[in-house]
Write an enzyme that holds these catalytic residues in place. Structure first.
Site, PDB file in Angstrom:
ATOM      1  N   LYS A  13      47.167 -50.941   5.655  1.00 54.59           N
ATOM      2  CA  LYS A  13      46.908 -52.354   5.976  1.00 54.59           C
ATOM      3  C   LYS A  13      45.633 -52.864   5.304  1.00 54.59           C
ATOM      4  O   LYS A  13      45.617 -53.940   4.727  1.00 54.59           O
ATOM      5  CB  LYS A  13      46.760 -52.565   7.501  1.00 54.59           C
ATOM      6  CG  LYS A  13      47.992 -52.221   8.316  1.00 54.59           C
ATOM      7  CD  LYS A  13      47.846 -52.638   9.782  1.00 54.59           C
ATOM      8  CE  LYS A  13      46.713 -51.954  10.517  1.00 54.59           C
ATOM      9  NZ  LYS A  13      46.866 -50.500  10.695  1.00 54.59           N
ATOM     10  N   ARG A  88      46.828 -55.705  18.614  1.00 53.56           N
ATOM     11  CA  ARG A  88      47.236 -54.308  18.792  1.00 53.56           C
ATOM     12  C   ARG A  88      47.899 -54.095  20.146  1.00 53.56           C
ATOM     13  O   ARG A  88      48.353 -52.997  20.428  1.00 53.56           O
ATOM     14  CB  ARG A  88      46.007 -53.414  18.700  1.00 53.56           C
ATOM     15  CG  ARG A  88      45.843 -52.726  17.326  1.00 53.56           C
ATOM     16  CD  ARG A  88      44.554 -51.943  17.376  1.00 53.56           C
ATOM     17  NE  ARG A  88      44.461 -50.869  16.450  1.00 53.56           N
ATOM     18  CZ  ARG A  88      43.749 -50.897  15.323  1.00 53.56           C
ATOM     19  NH1 ARG A  88      43.165 -52.004  14.930  1.00 53.56           N
ATOM     20  NH2 ARG A  88      43.649 -49.821  14.568  1.00 53.56           N
ATOM     21  N   ARG A 127      41.237 -40.666   2.997  1.00 57.05           N
ATOM     22  CA  ARG A 127      40.580 -41.982   2.895  1.00 57.05           C
ATOM     23  C   ARG A 127      39.066 -41.825   2.872  1.00 57.05           C
ATOM     24  O   ARG A 127      38.484 -41.065   3.635  1.00 57.05           O
ATOM     25  CB  ARG A 127      40.982 -42.854   4.076  1.00 57.05           C
ATOM     26  CG  ARG A 127      40.228 -44.182   4.128  1.00 57.05           C
ATOM     27  CD  ARG A 127      40.927 -45.220   4.926  1.00 57.05           C
ATOM     28  NE  ARG A 127      40.885 -44.968   6.356  1.00 57.05           N
ATOM     29  CZ  ARG A 127      41.495 -45.742   7.250  1.00 57.05           C
ATOM     30  NH1 ARG A 127      42.198 -46.779   6.849  1.00 57.05           N
ATOM     31  NH2 ARG A 127      41.425 -45.465   8.536  1.00 57.05           N
ATOM     32  N   ARG A 160      35.354 -41.781   7.630  1.00 53.21           N
ATOM     33  CA  ARG A 160      35.147 -42.307   8.982  1.00 53.21           C
ATOM     34  C   ARG A 160      35.311 -41.198  10.007  1.00 53.21           C
ATOM     35  O   ARG A 160      36.218 -40.370   9.869  1.00 53.21           O
ATOM     36  CB  ARG A 160      36.180 -43.412   9.259  1.00 53.21           C
ATOM     37  CG  ARG A 160      35.813 -44.744   8.661  1.00 53.21           C
ATOM     38  CD  ARG A 160      36.935 -45.740   8.699  1.00 53.21           C
ATOM     39  NE  ARG A 160      37.674 -45.792   9.962  1.00 53.21           N
ATOM     40  CZ  ARG A 160      38.671 -46.631  10.199  1.00 53.21           C
ATOM     41  NH1 ARG A 160      39.049 -47.502   9.263  1.00 53.21           N
ATOM     42  NH2 ARG A 160      39.307 -46.629  11.345  1.00 53.21           N
ATOM     43  N   ARG A 171      44.666 -41.618  17.900  1.00 53.66           N
ATOM     44  CA  ARG A 171      44.943 -42.981  17.415  1.00 53.66           C
ATOM     45  C   ARG A 171      46.441 -43.188  17.189  1.00 53.66           C
ATOM     46  O   ARG A 171      46.980 -44.255  17.461  1.00 53.66           O
ATOM     47  CB  ARG A 171      44.160 -43.254  16.125  1.00 53.66           C
ATOM     48  CG  ARG A 171      42.656 -43.376  16.379  1.00 53.66           C
ATOM     49  CD  ARG A 171      41.871 -43.320  15.090  1.00 53.66           C
ATOM     50  NE  ARG A 171      42.122 -44.429  14.208  1.00 53.66           N
ATOM     51  CZ  ARG A 171      41.986 -44.375  12.882  1.00 53.66           C
ATOM     52  NH1 ARG A 171      41.604 -43.253  12.308  1.00 53.66           N
ATOM     53  NH2 ARG A 171      42.222 -45.426  12.154  1.00 53.66           N
TER      54      ARG A 171
END
Ligand code: AMP
Length: 219
Positions: A13, A88, A127, A160, A171
């Site tokens: 996203k 969300r 990432r 992160r 998550r």
């Protein structure tokens, strides 16, 4: 132009949002980025959100809704925005509808990024994010020119904390139990479009632009 991006963490996203924002000149509103900025600056909201974020949980709806309400009223959102990471929950979606109705905003596209579990894990574990400007890289798919350094501003890239294995599991569970419901909430709307997020981000971008072209023509 007003766009909502849905999809699991790691579906792409953020990267797609930045590409669309660049092409159409509208701000990219990532609630995750706004929260991280607040956490770094130790603001009241940041201090409240930190523990939820560290544990892969959702920050309470009331905090999120107030935050988004305030942000979309800012000057740069006058011509539109791309929402990445909000809503969300169904409650957030209902609040967003009220905000849009009040501001007389029509949604141009709701993109749902569908990715397999393997794609998600691969994207999240590789990432890397720039601490300074928020640019997103991937150690294999979108490497920076100099390892560990941002191409755009030269600052350090980092992983992160919530992209580490244990938090990722939580998550993804939160996505399955709370956020996935948004697909049935939105899918009957004309502006809803599925995007195959197992594809490369460039291909996702072409698909999104095509969908927007259609939406723009018929609208
Ligand atoms: P993201 O960068 O979108 O993956 O978001 C990182 C974290 O910020 C999430 O795991 C949540 O803890 C929090 N967060 C971001 N957006 C929301 C939201 N709309 N509602 C609740 N929590 C959120």
């Amino acid at each position: 132009m007003h766009i909502i991006l849905l999809g699991a963490p790691g579906a792409g996203k953020g990267t797609l949002a930045k590409m669309i924002a660049g092409k159409f000149g509208v701000p990219h509103l990532s609630t995750g980025d706004i929260l991280r900025d607040n956490v770094n600056k130790k603001t009241y909201v940041g201090n409240q959100a930190k523990e939820y974020m560290d544990n892969g949980k959702l920050v309470p709806d009331d905090i999120m809704i107030q935050m988004v309400k305030g942000r979309v009223l800012e000057e740069d959102c006058k011509t539109g925005f791309i929402l990445d990471g909000f809503p969300r929950t169904i409650r957030q979606a209902e609040a967003l509808k009220l905000i849009f109705d009040e501001l007389d905003i029509t949604i141009d596209a709701i993109f749902n990024l569908e990715a397999s579990q393997e794609t998600i894990i691969e994207r999240l574990s590789g990432r890397r994010t720039c601490k300074n400007c928020g640019a997103i890289y991937h150690i294999k798919n979108i490497p920076s020119e100099v390892e560990g350094k941002c191409d755009k501003c030269g600052n350090m890239l980092y992983q992160r904390d919530d992209d580490k294995k244990d938090v990722v599991k939580k998550r993804l569970m939160v996505y399955k139990t709370q956020t996935k419901k948004l697909i049935s909430y939105y899918e009957k709307q004309d502006s809803f479009c599925e995007i195959d997020a197992n594809k490369k981000v460039d291909e996702m971008f072409v698909e999104a632009c095509k969908d927007l072209g259609k939406a723009c023509k018929s609208g």
